[in-house]
Design a protein around this motif. Sequence first.
Motif, PDB file in Angstrom:
ATOM      1  N   UNK A  55     -33.874 -18.080  55.618  1.00 48.97           N
ATOM      2  CA  UNK A  55     -33.606 -19.466  54.828  1.00 48.97           C
ATOM      3  C   UNK A  55     -34.673 -20.553  55.115  1.00 48.97           C
ATOM      4  N   UNK A  56     -35.169 -20.977  53.978  1.00 50.61           N
ATOM      5  CA  UNK A  56     -36.519 -22.104  54.252  1.00 50.61           C
ATOM      6  C   UNK A  56     -36.154 -23.186  53.379  1.00 50.61           C
ATOM      7  N   UNK A  57     -35.421 -24.239  54.157  1.00 48.55           N
ATOM      8  CA  UNK A  57     -34.831 -25.282  53.343  1.00 48.55           C
ATOM      9  C   UNK A  57     -33.939 -24.806  52.256  1.00 48.55           C
ATOM     10  N   UNK A  58     -34.485 -25.185  50.899  1.00 45.66           N
ATOM     11  CA  UNK A  58     -33.705 -24.966  49.734  1.00 45.66           C
ATOM     12  C   UNK A  58     -34.073 -23.751  49.190  1.00 45.66           C
ATOM     13  N   UNK A  59     -35.003 -23.103  50.076  1.00 51.70           N
ATOM     14  CA  UNK A  59     -35.395 -21.727  49.552  1.00 51.70           C
ATOM     15  C   UNK A  59     -34.834 -20.490  50.304  1.00 51.70           C
ATOM     16  N   UNK A  60     -34.429 -19.421  49.564  1.00 55.34           N
ATOM     17  CA  UNK A  60     -33.980 -18.145  50.447  1.00 55.34           C
ATOM     18  C   UNK A  60     -35.034 -17.173  50.104  1.00 55.34           C
ATOM     19  N   UNK A  61     -35.446 -16.327  51.180  1.00 49.26           N
ATOM     20  CA  UNK A  61     -36.292 -15.257  50.862  1.00 49.26           C
ATOM     21  C   UNK A  61     -35.385 -14.063  51.231  1.00 49.26           C
ATOM     22  N   UNK A  92     -21.453 -19.207  51.455  1.00 48.22           N
ATOM     23  CA  UNK A  92     -22.486 -18.525  51.421  1.00 48.22           C
ATOM     24  C   UNK A  92     -22.546 -18.135  53.223  1.00 48.22           C
ATOM     25  N   UNK A  93     -22.291 -18.790  54.150  1.00 50.87           N
ATOM     26  CA  UNK A  93     -22.522 -18.204  55.406  1.00 50.87           C
ATOM     27  C   UNK A  93     -21.373 -17.078  55.717  1.00 50.87           C
ATOM     28  N   UNK A  94     -20.232 -17.473  55.593  1.00 48.64           N
ATOM     29  CA  UNK A  94     -19.029 -16.534  55.759  1.00 48.64           C
ATOM     30  C   UNK A  94     -19.443 -15.374  55.060  1.00 48.64           C
ATOM     31  N   UNK A  95     -20.023 -15.279  53.646  1.00 44.71           N
ATOM     32  CA  UNK A  95     -20.178 -13.874  52.958  1.00 44.71           C
ATOM     33  C   UNK A  95     -21.342 -13.467  53.363  1.00 44.71           C
ATOM     34  N   UNK A  96     -22.276 -13.916  54.080  1.00 47.99           N
ATOM     35  CA  UNK A  96     -23.641 -13.351  54.873  1.00 47.99           C
ATOM     36  C   UNK A  96     -23.182 -12.466  55.830  1.00 47.99           C
ATOM     37  N   UNK A  97     -22.173 -13.141  56.879  1.00 55.59           N
ATOM     38  CA  UNK A  97     -21.597 -12.826  57.915  1.00 55.59           C
ATOM     39  C   UNK A  97     -20.788 -11.473  57.679  1.00 55.59           C
ATOM     40  N   UNK A  98     -20.221 -11.637  56.824  1.00 54.86           N
ATOM     41  CA  UNK A  98     -19.129 -10.340  56.331  1.00 54.86           C
ATOM     42  C   UNK A  98     -19.758  -9.156  55.923  1.00 54.86           C
ATOM     43  N   UNK A  99     -20.988  -9.535  55.261  1.00 55.91           N
ATOM     44  CA  UNK A  99     -21.929  -8.436  54.574  1.00 55.91           C
ATOM     45  C   UNK A  99     -22.688  -7.915  55.709  1.00 55.91           C
ATOM     46  N   UNK A 100     -22.856  -8.452  56.972  1.00 55.57           N
ATOM     47  CA  UNK A 100     -23.691  -7.927  58.000  1.00 55.57           C
ATOM     48  C   UNK A 100     -25.132  -8.045  57.901  1.00 55.57           C
ATOM     49  N   UNK A 101     -25.405  -9.200  57.088  1.00 53.20           N
ATOM     50  CA  UNK A 101     -26.655  -9.337  56.622  1.00 53.20           C
ATOM     51  C   UNK A 101     -27.526 -10.204  57.857  1.00 53.20           C
ATOM     52  N   UNK A 102     -28.638  -9.562  58.015  1.00 53.73           N
ATOM     53  CA  UNK A 102     -29.491 -10.512  58.892  1.00 53.73           C
ATOM     54  C   UNK A 102     -29.970 -11.785  58.580  1.00 53.73           C
ATOM     55  N   UNK A 103     -29.625 -12.798  59.238  1.00 51.95           N
ATOM     56  CA  UNK A 103     -29.967 -14.193  58.628  1.00 51.95           C
ATOM     57  C   UNK A 103     -30.847 -14.732  59.695  1.00 51.95           C
ATOM     58  N   UNK A 104     -31.886 -15.415  59.256  1.00 49.09           N
ATOM     59  CA  UNK A 104     -32.878 -16.321  59.787  1.00 49.09           C
ATOM     60  C   UNK A 104     -33.190 -17.517  59.171  1.00 49.09           C
ATOM     61  N   UNK A 105     -33.163 -18.450  60.006  1.00 51.85           N
ATOM     62  CA  UNK A 105     -33.514 -19.940  59.478  1.00 51.85           C
ATOM     63  C   UNK A 105     -34.856 -20.337  59.994  1.00 51.85           C
ATOM     64  N   UNK A 106     -35.906 -20.433  59.028  1.00 51.21           N
ATOM     65  CA  UNK A 106     -36.953 -20.779  59.155  1.00 51.21           C
ATOM     66  C   UNK A 106     -37.141 -22.491  58.720  1.00 51.21           C
ATOM     67  N   UNK A 107     -38.366 -23.036  59.413  1.00 51.86           N
ATOM     68  CA  UNK A 107     -38.628 -24.466  58.916  1.00 51.86           C
ATOM     69  C   UNK A 107     -39.330 -24.373  57.197  1.00 51.86           C
ATOM     70  N   UNK A 108     -38.804 -25.299  56.513  1.00 50.22           N
ATOM     71  CA  UNK A 108     -39.061 -25.138  55.013  1.00 50.22           C
ATOM     72  C   UNK A 108     -40.588 -25.143  54.847  1.00 50.22           C
ATOM     73  N   UNK A 109     -41.320 -24.647  53.774  1.00 51.67           N
ATOM     74  CA  UNK A 109     -42.636 -24.654  53.794  1.00 51.67           C
ATOM     75  C   UNK A 109     -42.935 -25.048  52.248  1.00 51.67           C
TER      76      UNK A 109
END
Length: 624
Positions: A55-61, A92-109
Amino acid sequence: MNSDSLKYLLWIAAVAALIWLFYGEQIDNAQAPVSIPYSEFKRLLAGGEVAKVELRGHRADIVLNRAVAAGPKKRSTERVTTILPPMDDPDLLPGLERAGVELQNLPSEEGRGTVLFYSLLPWLIFIGIYWFIWKRIQSKLPGGMGSRGAGDFLSGSAKEVRHEVPNVTFDDVAGQDNAKREVAELINFLTNRERYDRIGAETPRGILLMGPPGTGKTLLAKALAGEAKVPFFNISASEFIELYVGVGASRVRTMFAEARKRAPCIIFIDEIDSVGRTRGTGLGGGHDEREQTLNQILAEMDGFEGHEAVIVLAATNRPDVLDPALLRPGRFDRHVTLELPDKRAREAILKVHTRHLPLAEDTDLSIVAAGTPGFSGADIKNLCNEAAIMAVREGSEAVCMRHLDEMRDKVMMGSVRTLAIQPDERHRLAVHESGHTAVAFFLPNADPLYKVTIIPRGRALGVTQTLPEEERHTLCEEYLKDRLAVMMGGRTTERVLLGSVSSGADDDIKQASALARAMVGRWGMSEEIGPMDVRESEAHPFLGREIAQPRLFSEATASQLDKGVRSLLTEAEQRAETIVVKHRPKIEQLIAELEVQETLDRSQIEACLMAAEHVGKETEQKVS
Ligand code: ATP
């Protein structure tokens, strides 16, 4: 590398930087992951195909881990990106957790260009304002300096150093014989340098030309260069003073360096007082730029080698305010004074400035010279030019005496004014002027009359003009007392003939009081004070105005001074009255004539008053 190649390199670098700034981001974007809609991302998440989200601010890679069509065991990794919805998605966050997705929060660029743009913005604004002000200053600079680049200007570029070999010679400088003689010996220094070098004599470095404005200081300096046929560097010291500290000093350096290259030559610095004022007297710590410029001039003058034939001439009409360091030996240690021209010199200057003009037979330059006391060379030049313009305007083929006379009056008293004057006021004016005229005519020591007029000019409603036959250098008591009586003559005649006085004597009283004050307080011409100096002001030698002095005498002396002044003025009034009473019929005849003619010249005045002249002078002798 010369300065031109450096300039080109800088331009190329600037253009490359701009290209990188604006297109670099797009190039990067071309290799960037594919952007997918948020709904597609949710579908992939639900299908278990999302392995990692940054997650980079409003963008998700997003890193996808998808099954490959070739076989169920084979999977491929792919990067995509999506923009998150503006309103936070609570699933979004519960869905990501449920699917076991690796989540990384980075500064917006943000884009590199945007970041750079915002960090450079204050500088761009600052440079823009600076450039705008600079352009405006340049457009106001004298002598075409406005066309120079800012860089040139800041470094005091050699381009602005003006020099020429003038075609003016000493013949063009009329009068000023002493000043010419003093500077003439410099021609030898400039042209026979080796002789001085052989003997080891040092060249005079600096000459200070002092004198009232318009007396020919610049002209004399130019004529010196013209006679020696050497380059003449001309600059006004006020041109050194610029907005930025250090620019003036840099320009001084440039000018002296250029002059050294072209030696033998002359540097002329006009208005030296504008940088050369005594240092450290300014309120609030003085003026840094001015002091630095002055220091640089001093340093340059000290730095001359014995063999360098560069002579620095400076001009001022305020030698009293100059820094003593400027005047010490080795700098401006020779002083040449130019005076306002006397009658003979004025005639010579008139000849110089009328030599190219067609003059009518009636022009007598000696009369014009006699009628222009206090005129500088520049005033006389102006007078000649104005007379020529008037002749052209009138369609005359030549400049005649009337043109010169008219322009002289204009320069001295201002232009003719159209004023609605009531008949009784006009009569009083004629009485007043006839009074001055008659007293001047009958007093033995008064200056000879030139003309009288009741045509308003400048600030005066009427004028009585006298012309001293010869220039006076000392003023004797009898002459001054007659002058006082002439000044009082207008007001006295009004009182005797009309029974009252008027405000028309305002200037007469002012001038008479100043003269009487000088007679009593400076020249010891009263019994009350005797030969004691009780002046409260000092006349400036070149500027023609009084400068206040500290009072060094007691109150008792001050009241004695007033008493002496009053008694001189009263005596002057009495002497005028004696003449007016004695010659009343002749004066009335003069008044009538003046009311008809408006202006009377010397011969017309004499025609009215002559018959009484003899008796008048005798009467006056008895009175005095
Ligand atoms: P300022 O103190 O105002 O700078 P200045 O003393 O340098 O004045 P100039 O600029 O040399 O005076 O004089 C102005 C003009 O007046 C000259 O160009 C010249 O035409 C005329 N002039 C002054 N003095 C003389 C003179 N003695 N003979 C002939 N012309 C003169």
